[in-house]
Design a protein around this motif. Structure first.
Motif, PDB file in Angstrom:
ATOM      1  N   VAL A   1      -6.802   6.086   0.029  1.00 14.15           N
ATOM      2  CA  VAL A   1      -6.751   4.691  -0.425  1.00 14.15           C
ATOM      3  C   VAL A   1      -8.098   4.042  -0.136  1.00 14.15           C
ATOM      4  CG1 VAL A   1      -5.557   2.481  -0.227  1.00 14.15           C
ATOM      5  CG2 VAL A   1      -4.293   4.616   0.152  1.00 14.15           C
TER       6      VAL A   1
ATOM      7  N   VAL B   1      -7.521  -2.110  -5.335  1.00 15.47           N
ATOM      8  CA  VAL B   1      -7.094  -0.970  -4.519  1.00 15.47           C
ATOM      9  C   VAL B   1      -6.959   0.245  -5.409  1.00 15.47           C
ATOM     10  CG1 VAL B   1      -5.247  -0.037  -3.074  1.00 15.47           C
ATOM     11  CG2 VAL B   1      -5.937  -2.417  -2.843  1.00 15.47           C
TER      12      VAL B   1
ATOM     13  N   VAL C   1       0.844  -1.201   0.000  1.00 12.78           N
ATOM     14  CA  VAL C   1       0.000   0.000   0.000  1.00 12.78           C
ATOM     15  C   VAL C   1       0.877   1.248   0.000  1.00 12.78           C
ATOM     16  CG1 VAL C   1      -1.805   1.266   1.239  1.00 12.78           C
ATOM     17  CG2 VAL C   1      -1.855  -1.248   1.182  1.00 12.78           C
TER      18      VAL C   1
END
Length: 162
Positions: free
Chosen positions: A96, A76, A36
């Motif tokens: 995100v 994502v 991430v």
């Protein structure tokens, strides 16, 4: 110079998406935080380059809290935009989200702010265009980012004197 004319955030904002696969996850199927972070820095760097029209480097990533897990099979999305500009640096905000492409459920998993500095041909800090504030949201983001920048500078000064 024409390349230093004020630019709106909309001229450089970006959303990147990536499907999370098993190689992105730990043994229980939750995506590694580093995956991430990599996406966040990639999106922020692209937005910074688009705004400055120069290479940029990350000089700071403010804390990131993982609000919800991201699982294998999630799509994502990282949305990034310029919130504030200085002479050579800029704050870019990233949001995100993880989407289950089967159910359509979307969750906000993280937010982060990062500071990038534009570089000239010799690798030194280079001037960037000011941010053109077009909306109330732009002005709110600017004010909040200015306060974060003041805090960053105070922390840096304190660290240098310690």
């Amino acid at each position: 110079m024409d390349d230093l004319k004020p630019k709106p955030a909309s001229a450089s904002e970006l959303t990147i998406s990536r499907l999370m696969n098993p190689e992105h996850a730990n043994p229980v199927g939750i995506i590694h935080g580093g995956e991430v972070l990599k996406m966040v820095d990639e999106a922020g760097g692209i937005v910074g380059m688009r705004h400055a029209r120069r290479p940029v480097v990350t000089v700071r990533l403010d804390s990131m809290t993982f609000l919800q897990p991201i699982y294998v099979g999630n799509l994502v999305r990282v949305h990034a935009r310029v919130n504030w500009t200085g002479h050579t640096s800029m704050e870019i905000g990233m949001r995100v989200e993880a989407e289950d492409p089967i159910t359509g459920r979307i969750v906000h998993t993280n937010s982060a702010y990062a500071v990038y500095v534009a570089l000239d041909e010799d690798g030194r800090p280079a001037p960037i265009p000011p941010l053109l504030l077009e909306t109330d949201d732009d002005r709110r983001r600017w004010q909040e980012a200015e306060e974060r920048q003041r805090m960053r500078l105070a922390q840096r000064k304190q660290a240098q004197t310690s």
